[in-house]
Design an enzyme around this catalytic site. Sequence first.
Site, PDB file in Angstrom:
ATOM      1  CG  ASP A 200      -1.870   1.135   1.274  1.00 37.34           C
ATOM      2  OD1 ASP A 200      -2.840   1.072   0.502  1.00 37.34           O
ATOM      3  OD2 ASP A 200      -1.670   2.090   2.047  1.00 37.34           O
TER       4      ASP A 200
ATOM      5  CD  GLU B 157      14.668 -15.989   3.052  1.00 37.18           C
ATOM      6  OE1 GLU B 157      14.073 -16.689   3.909  1.00 37.18           O
ATOM      7  OE2 GLU B 157      15.263 -14.926   3.325  1.00 37.18           O
TER       8      GLU B 157
HETATM    9  O1  TEU Z   1      -4.236   4.401  -1.369  1.00 30.16           O
HETATM   10  C1  TEU Z   1      -3.231   5.346  -1.538  1.00 30.16           C
HETATM   11  C2  TEU Z   1      -3.740   6.404  -2.413  1.00 30.16           C
HETATM   12  O2  TEU Z   1      -4.665   6.216  -3.154  1.00 30.16           O
HETATM   13  C3  TEU Z   1      -3.153   7.697  -2.310  1.00 30.16           C
HETATM   14  O3  TEU Z   1      -1.811   7.648  -2.094  1.00 30.16           O
HETATM   15  C4  TEU Z   1      -3.488   8.494  -3.488  1.00 30.16           C
HETATM   16  O4  TEU Z   1      -2.387   8.619  -4.312  1.00 30.16           O
HETATM   17  C5  TEU Z   1      -3.890   9.825  -3.042  1.00 30.16           C
HETATM   18  O5  TEU Z   1      -4.985   9.698  -2.199  1.00 30.16           O
HETATM   19  C6  TEU Z   1      -4.240  10.728  -4.198  1.00 30.16           C
HETATM   20  O6  TEU Z   1      -4.289  12.013  -3.767  1.00 30.16           O
HETATM   21  C7  TEU Z   1      -4.064   3.388  -0.476  1.00 30.16           C
HETATM   22  C8  TEU Z   1      -5.304   2.540  -0.394  1.00 30.16           C
HETATM   23  O7  TEU Z   1      -5.556   1.955  -1.641  1.00 30.16           O
HETATM   24  C9  TEU Z   1      -6.429   3.381   0.116  1.00 30.16           C
HETATM   25  O8  TEU Z   1      -7.633   2.672   0.145  1.00 30.16           O
HETATM   26  C10 TEU Z   1      -6.057   3.856   1.497  1.00 30.16           C
HETATM   27  O9  TEU Z   1      -7.033   4.742   1.963  1.00 30.16           O
HETATM   28  C11 TEU Z   1      -4.715   4.563   1.504  1.00 30.16           C
HETATM   29  O10 TEU Z   1      -3.725   3.852   0.813  1.00 30.16           O
HETATM   30  C12 TEU Z   1      -4.219   4.709   2.910  1.00 30.16           C
HETATM   31  O11 TEU Z   1      -3.794   3.479   3.404  1.00 30.16           O
END
Ligand code: TEU
Length: 535
Positions: free
Chosen positions: A210, A252
Site C-alpha cells: 500500500d 526465499e
Molecule cells: O491508497 C493510496 C492512495 O490512493 C493515495 O496515495 C493516493 O495517491 C492519493 O490519495 C491521491 O491524492 C491506499 C489505499 O488503496 C487506500 O484505500 C487507502 O485509503 C490509503 O492507501 C491509505 O492506506
Amino acid sequence: MEGSPLESADRDWWRNAAIYQVYVRSFADGDGDGTGDLAGVRSRLPYLVELGVDALWFTPWYLSPLADGGYDVADYRTIDPAFGSLAEAEKLIAEARELGIRSIVDIVPNHVSDQHVWFRAALAAGPGSPERALFHFRTGRGAHGEIPPNDWVGEFGGVPWTRLDDGEWYLHLFAPEQPDLNWEHPAVRQEHEDVLRFWFERGVAGVRIDSAALLAKDPALPDFTAGQDPHPYIDLDDLHDIYRSWRSIADEYDAVFVGEVWLPDTERFVRYLRPDELHTAFNFNFLTCPWDADLLRTAIDRTLAEHAPVGAPATWVLCNHDVTRTVTRYGRAESGFDFAAKAFGTPTDLALGTRRARAGALLSLALPGALYVYQGEELGLPEVEIARDRIQDPMHLRSGGVDPGRDGCRVPMPWTSDAPYAGFGSDVEPWLPQPASWSSYAADLQSGDPDSMLTLYREGLRLRRTESGFGDGRLSWLDAAPGVLAFSRTGGLVCVVNFAGEPAPLPGHSRVLLTSGPLDDAGRLPQDTAAWLRI
Ligand code: TEU
C-alpha cells in the site's frame, strides 16, 4: 479447472496472471451481520473458479478500527473479528490453493492504526521518548507551538498533523487515525520484514504494498513548495533499499510483490521494478486515461516501452476500491480518472459507459502482462452515490463534505436477485446501503445471460487462459482507421477496438473469437466495441 496443480505450476505465473481484488468487507457476508467476511469469501470460491481468475488480492483483513476501511492496521498477525480468525484465513488460503487460486495479502507500511500497540505506547511515553521515535512527532511552530510543524497537505486533504495534549504534533499523511511510521528506524524495518515472513509462512503467494512510494520521508520534514525536487515524501531514493531487502525475503518463498505506486512519471515508476526490487506495480496511467483511442494508445506504448528495459511485465487495471467504477467513469464527459475532480451529481450515461467498459475489458485482457479485476467489475456495477449521512470514507469527511469519497465503489456485492440485500448474505442492512437497482446486477441473473457482463468476463478470461498469444509477450500495432486501435499478439491473435463513430471493417481471413457487442449487418465493428480475432 484446466491446467496443472499449483505445485508444479509455472513460477512465472504472475507475469500473465488475472488477479481478482476482494474488498472483503463488501464481498459476501457469511454470518449475516451486515459486513462481508472470510466465511463469505470461502462460500464464493466456486464462483471465482468459474470466473477463471488465477489469484485473489485481499484488501486488509487485519485487526482494525476500520477508520479507513482496514488501511488502519492495529495488528498484522490478527484477523479482525468482524472478518473471522487467523485459522479461517489459513483455511481460505489453503482452499483457494487447492482450487488453483493463489492469495495476495495487502501490507500497509506507511502507517499503522492509532490503536496499534506502538502508537499507544508512544502516546503514553510522552515527548522525547524512544517510543515516539517510531513515528514522526514534532513540536509545532509559532509562539506556542500552535502552528503545524510544516506546510504539507494530507493525501485526504487538510492538515496531515494532529496535536496532542502534551503539545507535540504527529504526522499522518492520511487520516488522524493513521499515524505515519518513521522508516529511518531499524525496528520499523525489522517488524515489516517479520510481517512479510509471517504471511509467506501461511502460504500467500504475494503481497500488495500500500502507498508504496510514500514511506520514506526527508528527515527534516521540510516545507513543501510546489516543484521542489526531490519531494519531501514521494518517491524518495531510500525506498529502493527497503524494497531490495523485501525482495530477498520474497525470493526465499517464491512470492511476488505488486506495489501501489502512484507516479505519473513512468521513468521514476519503473525504478521500482528493477530485477532486484518489486516484481510488478499497478499501472495507474492506464486507469486514469480517458476513453480515447490516441490517448490510450500512447498510455499503452509508454507503459510497454518503460517496462521493457527492466524486464518486468506491465499490469492493466481499470478499477479498484479507490476510484470511480469503470462503467460510470466511461459514461461521463470526463472519462479519465482524477481524484481532485470527483463531485456529487456528475451526469452519467450508464448505457454508454457499460458499452465502453465491455470494450475496455477485452482491450485490457488482450494486453501483454498481468490483469486486475476489482470485485463487481465483472458484474458491470456502477458507482453508487451514497447519501451523505451514510458515507464512512474519511476522504469524504476530510474534504469538508465536498468529495463524495470512495464508498460509491465499495457497495456490498449483489449475488442473488430475489434475496434480501441482493443476496449479500446479511440479515440486517449491510454496512453501506445498496441502491434499488442492485438486484438487477446480481450474479445469478447474469450467470445464465449470454449478453451479460459476467458472461463476457468469464468467456474472456477462459479464452485468455486457453488460447495462445495472451499474457506476457509482444504487441504489434496494425494499421487502422483513425479512432480504431488494432494490435496483434503472437500466433495471429488480434484485438480491435473501435472508438470512432464509423463502423470499422474487421481484417479479412479472420475468425472471431469474442466481441464485446454485436457486429453490424455488414460484419463491421460498431463504435465502442472490441473484438478478438484469430487471423
Ligand atoms: O491508497 C493510496 C492512495 O490512493 C493515495 O496515495 C493516493 O495517491 C492519493 O490519495 C491521491 O491524492 C491506499 C489505499 O488503496 C487506500 O484505500 C487507502 O485509503 C490509503 O492507501 C491509505 O492506506
